[in-house]
Design an enzyme around this catalytic site. Structure first.
Site, PDB file in Angstrom:
ATOM      1  N   TYR A 162       0.832  -1.202   0.000  1.00  0.00           N
ATOM      2  CA  TYR A 162       0.000   0.000   0.000  1.00  0.00           C
ATOM      3  C   TYR A 162       0.869   1.255   0.000  1.00  0.00           C
ATOM      4  CZ  TYR A 162      -3.668   3.258   1.516  1.00  0.00           C
ATOM      5  OH  TYR A 162      -4.543   4.312   1.615  1.00  0.00           O
ATOM      6  N   SER A 163       1.882   1.278   0.842  1.00  0.00           N
ATOM      7  CA  SER A 163       2.763   2.443   0.922  1.00  0.00           C
ATOM      8  C   SER A 163       3.478   2.681  -0.397  1.00  0.00           C
ATOM      9  CB  SER A 163       3.778   2.249   2.045  1.00  0.00           C
ATOM     10  OG  SER A 163       3.149   2.078   3.300  1.00  0.00           O
TER      11      SER A 163
END
Length: 255
Positions: A162-163
């Site tokens: 996600y990051s």
């Protein structure tokens, strides 16, 4: 609520059937825009349409829907052509479709989950812009807001996919904004802290507690606080800022 003038503008909101996308859709409708909700979940789209139609909207409010998976390039092109056929133009794109993915240490992250998060959260943004920007170029006008995350700036532990995807959205936004700067097209992204939406169902309570502990405001973001910022960013008043990142982290961000 500040009155943002979006009269005679048409907006596409991806992931528009729930969460941030649905809140943004309601705010843009209240500001006078017509909208197309894009989402891969046909049943949730029906519920979203019913919800929006039950609210006090301008009498001229026009809403259409497209069932589309943003990771499918052909499907995105079909949704774009359908939207243009129905509405004649696309002035605004809000790329909101996204998932959180599971929580694992980077070296333990499942390969299939990594690919899914990158495809939806980053490649999906690219494919939607790739399909819609040529039409904005022809009309010499457009406003795009890509939904990134504070995780894209700081990198959250146990959320490497996600990051990484959200960091990619920031860089892609900057590239596209520079490429279209002379065509009256503003391309910006926002980096919100966590907001309580159904995306919380995908992450552990430990990770939720971690995210809250990092926010100096001491609370999670409200979805209407996101839609307020987006409404201005997609308006004609935003005539200079492009390729920029707007913080919605409640004080968490250090840059």
């Amino acid at each position: 609520m500040n009155q943002i003038d979006l009269n005679h503008r048409h907006a596409v909101i991806t992931g528009g059937a729930q969460g941030l996308g649905l809140s943004i859709a309601a705010r843009l409708l209240a500001s006078g825009a017509s909208i197309s909700l894009w989402d891969r979940d046909a049943e949730t789209l029906k519920l979203a349409l019913t919800q929006l139609q039950s609210e006090q909207l301008p009498s001229r409010a026009i809403i259409s829907t497209e069932t589309v998976d943003v990771v499918q390039a052909d499907g995105v092109m079909v949704a774009t052509e359908n939207t243009l056929r129905k509405h004649g133009k696309i002035d605004i794109l809000v790329a909101s479709a996204g998932i959180a993915g599971p929580n694992f240490k980077s070296w333990e992250y499942p390969l299939d989950a990594w690919k899914q998060v990158i495809e939806i959260d980053l490649t999906g943004v690219f494919l939607c812009c790739r399909a819609i920007v040529p039409h904005m170029l022809r009309q010499n006008y457009g406003r795009i807001v890509n939904i990134s995350s504070i995780a894209g700036k700081e990198g959250n532990p146990t959320a490497s996919a996600y990051s990484a995807a959200k960091a990619g959205v920031i860089a892609f936004t900057k590239s596209l904004g520079k490429e279209t700067a002379l065509n009256n097209i503003a391309v910006n992204c926002i980096t919100p802290a966590a907001a309580k939406t159904r995306i919380f169902d995908q992450v552990t309570q430990e990770h939720i507690d971690f995210m809250l502990s990092k926010i100096p405001r001491g609370r999670f973001l409200q979805v209407d606080e996101v839609s307020s910022m987006v409404a201005w960013l997609v308006s004609e008043e935003n005539s200079f800022t492009t390729a920029a990142v707007f913080d919605l982290s409640g004080g968490r961000a250090t840059y």
